[in-house]
Enzyme design. Sequence first.
Site, PDB file in Angstrom:
ATOM      1  N   HIS A   1      -0.961   3.956   1.074  1.00 42.57           N
ATOM      2  CA  HIS A   1      -1.781   4.714   2.027  1.00 42.57           C
ATOM      3  C   HIS A   1      -2.392   5.939   1.333  1.00 42.57           C
ATOM      4  O   HIS A   1      -2.179   7.063   1.751  1.00 42.57           O
ATOM      5  CB  HIS A   1      -0.892   5.132   3.205  1.00 42.57           C
ATOM      6  CG  HIS A   1      -1.616   5.391   4.492  1.00 42.57           C
ATOM      7  ND1 HIS A   1      -1.256   4.796   5.668  1.00 42.57           N
ATOM      8  CD2 HIS A   1      -2.653   6.207   4.791  1.00 42.57           C
ATOM      9  CE1 HIS A   1      -2.028   5.240   6.641  1.00 42.57           C
ATOM     10  NE2 HIS A   1      -2.891   6.102   6.131  1.00 42.57           N
TER      11      HIS A   1
ATOM     12  N   ARG B   1     -11.389   4.296   0.045  1.00 42.02           N
ATOM     13  CA  ARG B   1     -12.374   5.382  -0.051  1.00 42.02           C
ATOM     14  C   ARG B   1     -13.533   5.025  -0.964  1.00 42.02           C
ATOM     15  O   ARG B   1     -14.590   5.649  -0.887  1.00 42.02           O
ATOM     16  CB  ARG B   1     -11.663   6.656  -0.512  1.00 42.02           C
ATOM     17  CG  ARG B   1     -10.787   7.261   0.572  1.00 42.02           C
ATOM     18  CD  ARG B   1      -9.854   8.300   0.018  1.00 42.02           C
ATOM     19  NE  ARG B   1      -8.901   7.708  -0.910  1.00 42.02           N
ATOM     20  CZ  ARG B   1      -8.081   8.402  -1.707  1.00 42.02           C
ATOM     21  NH1 ARG B   1      -8.101   9.696  -1.686  1.00 42.02           N
ATOM     22  NH2 ARG B   1      -7.246   7.769  -2.518  1.00 42.02           N
TER      23      ARG B   1
ATOM     24  N   ARG C   1       0.754   8.519   0.190  1.00 42.63           N
ATOM     25  CA  ARG C   1       1.585   9.170   1.216  1.00 42.63           C
ATOM     26  C   ARG C   1       2.859   9.765   0.618  1.00 42.63           C
ATOM     27  O   ARG C   1       3.343  10.762   1.104  1.00 42.63           O
ATOM     28  CB  ARG C   1       1.980   8.160   2.310  1.00 42.63           C
ATOM     29  CG  ARG C   1       0.861   7.749   3.216  1.00 42.63           C
ATOM     30  CD  ARG C   1       0.629   8.714   4.360  1.00 42.63           C
ATOM     31  NE  ARG C   1       1.829   9.008   5.104  1.00 42.63           N
ATOM     32  CZ  ARG C   1       2.059  10.156   5.744  1.00 42.63           C
ATOM     33  NH1 ARG C   1       1.180  11.121   5.705  1.00 42.63           N
ATOM     34  NH2 ARG C   1       3.167  10.343   6.429  1.00 42.63           N
TER      35      ARG C   1
ATOM     36  N   GLY D   1      -6.973   2.249  -4.226  1.00 45.00           N
ATOM     37  CA  GLY D   1      -7.718   2.336  -5.478  1.00 45.00           C
ATOM     38  C   GLY D   1      -8.575   1.123  -5.798  1.00 45.00           C
ATOM     39  O   GLY D   1      -9.085   1.014  -6.911  1.00 45.00           O
TER      40      GLY D   1
ATOM     41  N   SER E   1       0.825  -1.210   0.000  1.00 41.33           N
ATOM     42  CA  SER E   1       0.000   0.000   0.000  1.00 41.33           C
ATOM     43  C   SER E   1       0.856   1.254   0.000  1.00 41.33           C
ATOM     44  O   SER E   1       1.952   1.253   0.566  1.00 41.33           O
ATOM     45  CB  SER E   1      -0.836  -0.013   1.304  1.00 41.33           C
ATOM     46  OG  SER E   1      -1.493   1.213   1.527  1.00 41.33           O
TER      47      SER E   1
END
Length: 299
Positions: A195, A250, A198, A228, A193
């Site tokens: 994140h 998200r 970041r 994603g 990931s």
Amino acid sequence: MAYTREFDANIITQKYMDSILIEPRYIDSKVADTTIDFFGEAFSMPVMTPAFSHLGNYNGRTHNGLEEYSMAAKEVNILNFCGMMENDQFKRIADTGAKTVRIVKPYADNGKVRDQFQFAKEVGAFGIGMDIDHIFGENGYDLVVGEDMTFQTADMLRSYVEMTDLPFVVKGVLSVADAVKCADIGAKAIIVSHHHGRIPYAIPPMMALPKIKEALKGRNVKIIVDCGIESGADVFKALALGADAAAVGRSMLPSLESEGTEGVKKFIEGLGRDLRYLMSSTGFSKVSDIDDSVIHFMK
Ligand SMILES: Cc1cc2nc3c(=O)[nH]c(=O)nc-3n(C[C@H](O)[C@H](O)[C@H](O)COP(=O)(O)O)c2cc1C
């Protein structure tokens, strides 16, 4: 940091994922089975919730977003994750009955790190872990919601692994170097990931996967990927490239905000159906059969 060119790892990741294409194989195929075994437990699909934090109560509902998605994870029977929070909030998540991995921040106060792991164990966490991609920030070590972070050595991580008998998950691995260190310290899983971006120009997790998979061969470390992931096709691609599971992020928020637990359930179940459709259409009858032979990269 000022950039004049594209630097956002989320956009770069999305472009990379969209360049991955899938080849169908219908003949001799039957409807596939999406169930998995993860750390000795049976789950309905290789999809997981994200390690989220700081979600409020949407539309005045009784439970906050973290509790609502945890309830959905329990009902759909997928592995649940949560992120930065105090113990009382974690207890409310554990009380939903979802099998939950608690991702603790790399707090400068190491006593807090240990207390949160210990508490997680006491109230029935399924696993514990740390997001190592929040160690650094613009001013040196990161400051997250007013709390100082600090470095984490392999020995520190090993000491967390040895604190409890729970599986330890390192979140934020994007290199073979870190992946091998995770295996060496006894981590049971890594989350590949960045994140949600970041660092600028972060390698797309799916691009990093094949080499990490190869490096961890025979090391008994599960590989989860996030960033994603918003469709069953994204999950399928992650599995084909070497992941054991993929976590949404998200992409789950609109369903969570509008319909809470029910919305997240519908969203996850939709991903499960799409994944089954793609597995069936590519001739993979079970999750562990999926490989990269059906994957093509658009030039
Ligand atoms: C509101 C919010 C809170 C988050 N909190 C944490 C956290 O406390 N710990 C953590 O490891 N990741 C946290 N994340 C990152 C997610 O776990 C995940 O890595 C990321 O959202 C994946 O990217 P995507 O949203 O593009 O799919 C958070 C993400 C969001 C959007």
